[in-house]
Design a protein around this motif. Structure first.
Motif, PDB file in Angstrom:
ATOM      1  N   LEU A 192     133.455 -39.202 -35.327  1.00  0.00           N
ATOM      2  CA  LEU A 192     133.120 -36.879 -35.028  1.00  0.00           C
ATOM      3  C   LEU A 192     132.773 -37.550 -34.142  1.00  0.00           C
ATOM      4  CD1 LEU A 192     130.958 -36.864 -38.470  1.00  0.00           C
ATOM      5  CD2 LEU A 192     133.773 -35.802 -37.978  1.00  0.00           C
ATOM      6  N   GLU A 193     133.079 -36.297 -33.231  1.00  0.00           N
ATOM      7  CA  GLU A 193     132.863 -35.721 -31.644  1.00  0.00           C
ATOM      8  C   GLU A 193     131.938 -34.840 -31.548  1.00  0.00           C
ATOM      9  OE1 GLU A 193     135.560 -36.256 -27.746  1.00  0.00           O
ATOM     10  OE2 GLU A 193     134.798 -35.085 -27.647  1.00  0.00           O
ATOM     11  N   CYS A 194     130.913 -34.135 -30.887  1.00  0.00           N
ATOM     12  CA  CYS A 194     130.135 -33.206 -31.249  1.00  0.00           C
ATOM     13  C   CYS A 194     130.508 -32.111 -30.832  1.00  0.00           C
ATOM     14  CB  CYS A 194     128.572 -33.668 -30.284  1.00  0.00           C
ATOM     15  SG  CYS A 194     127.454 -32.212 -30.662  1.00  0.00           S
ATOM     16  N   THR A 195     130.843 -31.516 -30.810  1.00  0.00           N
ATOM     17  CA  THR A 195     131.641 -29.863 -29.866  1.00  0.00           C
ATOM     18  C   THR A 195     130.849 -28.470 -29.481  1.00  0.00           C
ATOM     19  OG1 THR A 195     132.395 -28.917 -31.875  1.00  0.00           O
ATOM     20  CG2 THR A 195     133.764 -30.394 -30.695  1.00  0.00           C
ATOM     21  N   LYS A 196     129.584 -28.362 -30.426  1.00  0.00           N
ATOM     22  CA  LYS A 196     127.895 -27.431 -30.725  1.00  0.00           C
ATOM     23  C   LYS A 196     127.269 -28.184 -30.739  1.00  0.00           C
ATOM     24  CE  LYS A 196     128.498 -22.908 -31.457  1.00  0.00           C
ATOM     25  NZ  LYS A 196     128.875 -20.801 -32.080  1.00  0.00           N
ATOM     26  N   ILE A 197     126.310 -27.176 -30.770  1.00  0.00           N
ATOM     27  CA  ILE A 197     124.780 -27.629 -30.533  1.00  0.00           C
ATOM     28  C   ILE A 197     124.255 -26.190 -30.729  1.00  0.00           C
ATOM     29  CG2 ILE A 197     122.346 -28.762 -30.830  1.00  0.00           C
ATOM     30  CD1 ILE A 197     124.036 -30.715 -29.392  1.00  0.00           C
ATOM     31  N   THR A 198     123.636 -25.680 -32.129  1.00  0.00           N
ATOM     32  CA  THR A 198     123.031 -24.540 -31.712  1.00  0.00           C
ATOM     33  C   THR A 198     121.202 -24.706 -32.506  1.00  0.00           C
ATOM     34  OG1 THR A 198     125.330 -23.582 -32.437  1.00  0.00           O
ATOM     35  CG2 THR A 198     122.734 -22.116 -32.972  1.00  0.00           C
ATOM     36  N   ALA A 199     120.239 -24.179 -32.212  1.00  0.00           N
ATOM     37  CA  ALA A 199     118.855 -23.904 -32.479  1.00  0.00           C
ATOM     38  C   ALA A 199     119.168 -22.856 -33.400  1.00  0.00           C
ATOM     39  CB  ALA A 199     118.740 -23.786 -31.062  1.00  0.00           C
ATOM     40  N   GLU A 200     118.473 -23.419 -35.132  1.00  0.00           N
ATOM     41  CA  GLU A 200     118.703 -22.394 -35.677  1.00  0.00           C
ATOM     42  C   GLU A 200     117.501 -22.109 -35.894  1.00  0.00           C
ATOM     43  OE1 GLU A 200     121.204 -21.000 -36.844  1.00  0.00           O
ATOM     44  OE2 GLU A 200     122.688 -22.509 -36.914  1.00  0.00           O
TER      45      GLU A 200
END
Ligand SMILES: Cc1cc2nc3c(=O)[nH]c(=O)nc-3n(C[C@H](O)[C@H](O)[C@H](O)COP(=O)(O)OP(=O)(O)OC[C@H]3O[C@@H](n4cnc5c(N)ncnc54)[C@H](O)[C@@H]3O)c2cc1C
Ligand code: FES
Length: 351
Positions: A26-34
């Motif tokens: 799996l390749e990380c495409t997006k990181i969102t701080a919730e």
């Protein structure tokens, strides 16, 4: 579309390069701080394959921690209707835990092996006309996948979603849920803050509170949160007329004890385990998971208590004593699938 009558499979119509499978990257495409201690991570398949899963299912990611590789399990909170990528939402558990490592180390482009998706806690296997979702804290993640899926499909069913959080700053996906409720009239969304004021705690679930929000009929109920919370909700719903066959709950296993065979007699007879091309010796009475770990075989695990189904393996030969079967269907048990974390060795086995 009526959930009670639909073909019980998500929409997998994309013209694909195939579907992502266990063991692939799996390749990380997006990181969102919730919020301060919760991040969402989106992943795609590096080769462009799609993801096939049922809303509510989970995936286990192999993390290269300093102390060695370990798996951690997370519910997919995105919807199978948008199958190009998957998203998980991760709450940091404790400073030196694996989730803290994820928050510090996962970057866009980072790649990890993973296993899944699996899990019986899903909407597809329990089609219905009336649905009640109840969650607390990070237990919202399976509900998000379900609500996103139902609203993308405009399913013509009655959906009530009640979510509890300690205070309003800990609500997750609040704006998105309000937007969904605005365009998808089947959804009735209630968020309840269990806040403290003047030494008193307000908002805790009670029979009166739940009765004011929903009249239980033949609803299918999905509940996810801390185990004490789920016990209270289940009791209230039973008093309100719930048919227990319609009740499903998911535990994130935060308080579980690993079943690690501490009582195995050091003079116990030995058995052999054949795992792929390797054969090794283990103690009779030890769990399969414990024996595999001692031989440096990294097994995907989640709850480690026979509840989630993450550690499933195929028993090719021999017998084990499996004392839980959470997350396995009758068909899987008949086909010889076992759970490594709660299967004790009773003789030689081939896995
Ligand atoms: C079905 C399921 C779905 C989940 N979904 C979510 C989700 O959507 N969001 C979320 O934030 N969390 C989710 N969790 C919980 C998550 O998997 C972590 O267990 C939890 O966040 C604990 O945090 P940690 O890993 O940082 O803690 P750690 O302190 O690193 O570990 C916590 C526990 O993991 C166990 N453990 C120790 N060593 C190992 C090992 N080698 N391999 C595996 N486990 C080990 C031990 O019991 C330990 O106490 C889910 C768990 C399950 C079972
Ligand atoms: S790790 Fe959850 S069933 Fe074994």
């Amino acid at each position: 579309m009526k959930t009670g009558t639909r073909t019980p499979l998500p929409d997998f119509k994309r013209k694909t390069k195939g579907f992502w499978k266990t063991g692939e990257l799996l390749e990380c495409t997006k990181i969102t701080a919730e919020n301060t201690n919760v991040n969402s991570y989106s992943f795609k398949d590096p080769g462009g394959k799609g993801f096939q899963f049922k809303p509510g299912q989970h995936i286990s990611i192999r993390l290269p921690l300093e102390r060695g590789d370990e798996y951690r399990t997370f519910t997919i909170c995105s919807t199978p209707t948008r199958s190009d990528e998957i998203t998980i939402t991760v709450k940091t558990n404790r400073p030196n835990g694996a989730t803290a490592w994820m928050h510090d180390n996962i970057k866009i482009g980072s790649k990890y092996s993973a296993a899944g998706p699996i899990g019986l806690f899903n909407l597809v296997d329990y089609p219905c006309e009336k649905l009640l979702l109840i969650s607390a804290g990070s237990g919202i993640t399976p509900m998000m996948s379900m609500v996103r899926w139902l609203s993308d499909r405009l399913d013509d069913i009655d959906v009530t979603f009640i979510h509890y959080a300690k205070n309003s700053s800990e609500y997750l996906f609040s704006d998105e849920l309000s937007n969904i409720a605005g365009r998808y009239s089947a959804l009735k969304y209630h968020q309840i803050s269990t806040h403290k004021e003047d030494g008193k705690i307000y908002g805790l679930p009670s029979q009166e509170q739940i009765s004011s929000l929903i009249n239980i009929e033949d609803h299918q109920v999905f509940c996810c949160g801390p185990s004490g919370f789920m016990d209270v909700i289940k009791d209230i719903l039973i008093k309100n007329g719930l048919n227990l066959d319609h009740y499903h709950q998911e535990s994130f296993g935060s308080n579980v004890l690993e079943i690690s065979s501490p009582m195995v007699d050091k003079n116990a007879k030995t058995v052999t385990i054949k795992f792929k091309d390797t054969v090794f010796v283990a103690k009779r009475g030890e769990t399969l998971l414990s024996a595999l770990k001692k031989n440096k075989i990294v097994v995907p695990t989640g709850c480690q208590s026979g509840m989630c189904g993450t550690c499933q393996m195929k028993l090719i030969n021999g017998t084990v004593d499996m004392n839980q079967r959470g997350g396995l269907s009758d068909q899987q048990v008949e086909a010889g699938i076992i759970l490594a974390c709660c299967s004790t060795l009773t003789g030689n086995v081939s896995i």
